[in-house]
Design a protein around this motif. Structure first.
Motif, short mmCIF file in Angstrom:
data_model
loop_
_atom_site.label_atom_id
_atom_site.label_comp_id
_atom_site.label_asym_id
_atom_site.label_seq_id
_atom_site.Cartn_x
_atom_site.Cartn_y
_atom_site.Cartn_z
N LEU A 38 0.80 -1.23 0.00
CA LEU A 38 0.00 0.00 0.00
C LEU A 38 0.83 1.28 0.00
O LEU A 38 0.42 2.30 0.57
N ASN A 151 2.93 0.61 7.03
CA ASN A 151 1.82 1.53 7.27
C ASN A 151 1.58 1.83 8.75
O ASN A 151 0.64 2.55 9.09
N PHE A 154 0.92 5.36 9.78
CA PHE A 154 -0.41 6.00 9.82
C PHE A 154 -1.14 5.54 11.08
O PHE A 154 -2.06 4.73 11.05
N ARG A 156 -3.22 6.84 12.80
CA ARG A 156 -4.63 7.20 12.85
C ARG A 156 -5.54 5.98 12.68
O ARG A 156 -6.62 5.92 13.24
N ARG A 176 -2.29 -4.69 6.39
CA ARG A 176 -2.35 -3.88 7.61
C ARG A 176 -2.96 -4.63 8.80
O ARG A 176 -2.96 -4.09 9.90
N ARG A 227 -12.65 0.88 3.17
CA ARG A 227 -12.07 0.30 4.38
C ARG A 227 -13.09 -0.03 5.47
O ARG A 227 -13.09 -1.11 6.02
N HIS A 262 -10.32 6.80 2.89
CA HIS A 262 -10.89 7.08 4.21
C HIS A 262 -11.62 8.42 4.17
O HIS A 262 -11.26 9.30 3.40
N THR A 265 -9.51 11.52 4.08
CA THR A 265 -8.78 11.94 2.88
C THR A 265 -9.58 13.00 2.12
O THR A 265 -9.05 13.65 1.23
N GLY A 380 3.33 7.05 1.07
CA GLY A 380 2.42 6.05 1.64
C GLY A 380 0.96 6.45 1.53
O GLY A 380 0.09 5.72 1.94
N GLY A 382 -0.70 9.37 2.80
CA GLY A 382 -1.34 9.83 4.01
C GLY A 382 -0.72 11.14 4.46
O GLY A 382 0.48 11.36 4.27
N CYS A 386 -3.62 11.47 9.01
CA CYS A 386 -3.37 10.01 8.95
C CYS A 386 -2.20 9.60 9.83
O CYS A 386 -2.18 8.49 10.37
N1 LIG Z 1 -6.32 7.77 7.34
C1 LIG Z 1 -5.65 7.56 6.21
O1 LIG Z 1 -6.09 7.95 5.14
N2 LIG Z 1 -4.53 6.84 6.28
C2 LIG Z 1 -3.65 6.63 5.19
C3 LIG Z 1 -3.34 5.20 5.00
C4 LIG Z 1 -2.39 4.96 3.86
C5 LIG Z 1 -1.98 3.51 3.72
N3 LIG Z 1 -0.93 3.39 2.77
C6 LIG Z 1 -3.15 2.66 3.33
O2 LIG Z 1 -3.35 2.45 2.13
O3 LIG Z 1 -3.86 2.16 4.20
#
Ligand SMILES: NC(=O)NCCC[C@H](N)C(=O)O
Length: 399
Positions: A38, A151, A154, A156, A176, A227, A262, A265, A380, A382, A386
């Motif tokens: 990811l 990841n 992130f 969050r 993840r 997600r 998410h 975003t 990544g 974010g 994030c």
């Molecule tokens: N809250 C977010 O938007 N988090 C970013 C996550 C990026 C991570 N590479 C993902 O694809 O899950």
């Protein structure tokens, strides 16, 4: 709320935050595995660390206490129960087979807390251990026996505080899933969180923290899309209502695309009554207000997001900061996490410096923007929200 942890809004003055300083897990990314893991590129790790250190410093400069996930995990692993759970969680993968699994069980159990934490985060490559046996021989040297977790950056997504309870989330993407084993260990075994109430756990329906916005006391907005599943938001609503942590959960369907994976975003709060929204989606965003009578869930008809949110918050209007961007600039800046701001207080936020137009419009609207560099961190996909898990925010005083 206790003094040590608790969140009742997106914008109450931020006091404590959990970050993850990127480490060796990023050094595991290759052009062959980055999609599966990811990431949209191969970050320059040293520069990513510099950028992250500057992010942490920007927070400390505003009197925010910064906790690091890696340090909390290492400290939690001083507990023998945590160590046993950590080892078991890491070796459950069916790819391993019995011989390799038992080898790893013994090898991991012999590591000190810091080395075990490192193995759990950065993973273990086949050629890094001398396990022997059929599976070892058939796997390539570069295959991972324990997958790396790039990841973790992130924070969050793998846990979220809802009032004074913590939700360890249930991550949807295979790359993840194991992250929440680590956050579960932290909240269960780290002395700092002893006694913290848990409202969700990683065995339940998928919910990711990036989808959960605390719009204000008692009101959550939860994105439903790539997600967080419909069943996930329903389960979360039941749980927060049962504990009296919220009176309304707004379920917000979002487009099932990588760029909008998410809710955070496309939408983040920058004031008690103002949100920054991705202009290309702002008009079409709808919310279904979920409430309860103590027994059943009640689901309202879909309404425009801003209308449903204002009603739930009991305010006349939730203002949308209109960035006025043309659709192409808006799409580029959304991809670069321009809408993923982290509020430090009402009208103060952190944003990536590269989202120049969005930041300028925020400032024109009276929002202070603290810019950080994210050329490597951004690979990544974010931004500042994030990369942060707020642990403590001051309660909001009534506007
Ligand atoms: N809250 C977010 O938007 N988090 C970013 C996550 C990026 C991570 N590479 C993902 O694809 O899950």
């Amino acid at each position: 709320m206790t003094e040590a942890y608790g969140i009742d809004s997106e914008v109450g003055p931020l006091r404590t935050v959990m970050l993850h300083r990127p480490g060796n897990e990023l050094r595991r990314l290759t052009p062959r595995n980055n999609d599966k893991l990811l990431f949209d590129g191969i970050p320059w790790v040293g520069r990513a660390q510099d950028e992250h250190d500057a992010f942490a410093q920007a927070l400390r400069d505003r009197d925010v206490e910064v906790l690091y996930l890696g340090e909390l995990l290492t400290e939690a692993l001083n507990d023998s129960g945590a160590r046993a759970a950590a080892v078991q969680g890491a070796i459950e993968d069916l790819r391993l087979g019995d011989t390799l699994r038992e080898y790893l069980r013994t090898a991991l159990a012999s590591l000190d807390p810091a080395a075990l934490a490192e193995a759990l985060m950065a993973g273990v490559r086949n050629d890094e251990v001398r396990a022997g046996g059929l599976v070892t021989s058939l796997l390539a040297d570069e295959d991972f026996l324990i997958d790396p977790l790039p990841n973790l950056l992130f924070t969050r997504d793998s846990s979220v505080w809802i009032s004074d309870s913590v939700a360890v989330t249930s991550l949807a993407m295979p790359a993840r899933v194991r992250e929440t084993q680590l956050t579960e260990l932290i909240y269960k075994y780290h002395p700092r969180f002893a006694g913290a109430d848990k409202v969700y756990d990683h065995t339940l329906e998928h919910v990711e923290g990036g989808d959960v916005l605390a719009l204000g006391p008692g009101v959550l907005a939860v994105g439903v899309g790539e997600r967080t599943t419909p069943a996930g938001v329903e389960r979360l609503a039941r749980r927060v209502f049962a504990k009296g942590l919220a009176h309304t959960v707004l379920a917000v369907p979002i487009a099932q695309q990588r760029a909008t994976m998410h809710l955070d975003t496309v939408c983040t709060m920058v004031d008690v009554d103002a949100v920054l929204m991705y202009p290309n989606m702002a008009e079409e965003m709808r919310a279904l207000a979920v409430t309860t009578d103590g027994e059943e869930l009640h689901v309202a008809e879909p309404e425009p997001f801003l209308v449903a949110a204002a009603k739930a918050l009991g305010i006349d209007t939730l203002r949308r900061i209109d960035t006025g961007l043309d659709p192409v600039t808006a799409e580029r800046e959304q991809w670069d996490d321009g809408n993923n701001t982290l509020a430090l207080a009402p009208r103060v936020c952190i944003a990536y410096e590269r989202t120049v137009e969005t930041n300028a419009r925020l400032e024109e609207s009276g929002i202070e923007v603290i810019r950080i560099s994210g050329s490597e961190l951004g690979s990544g996909r974010g931004g500042p929200r994030c990369m942060s898990c707020p642990v403590l925010r001051d309660p909001l005083t009534t506007p």
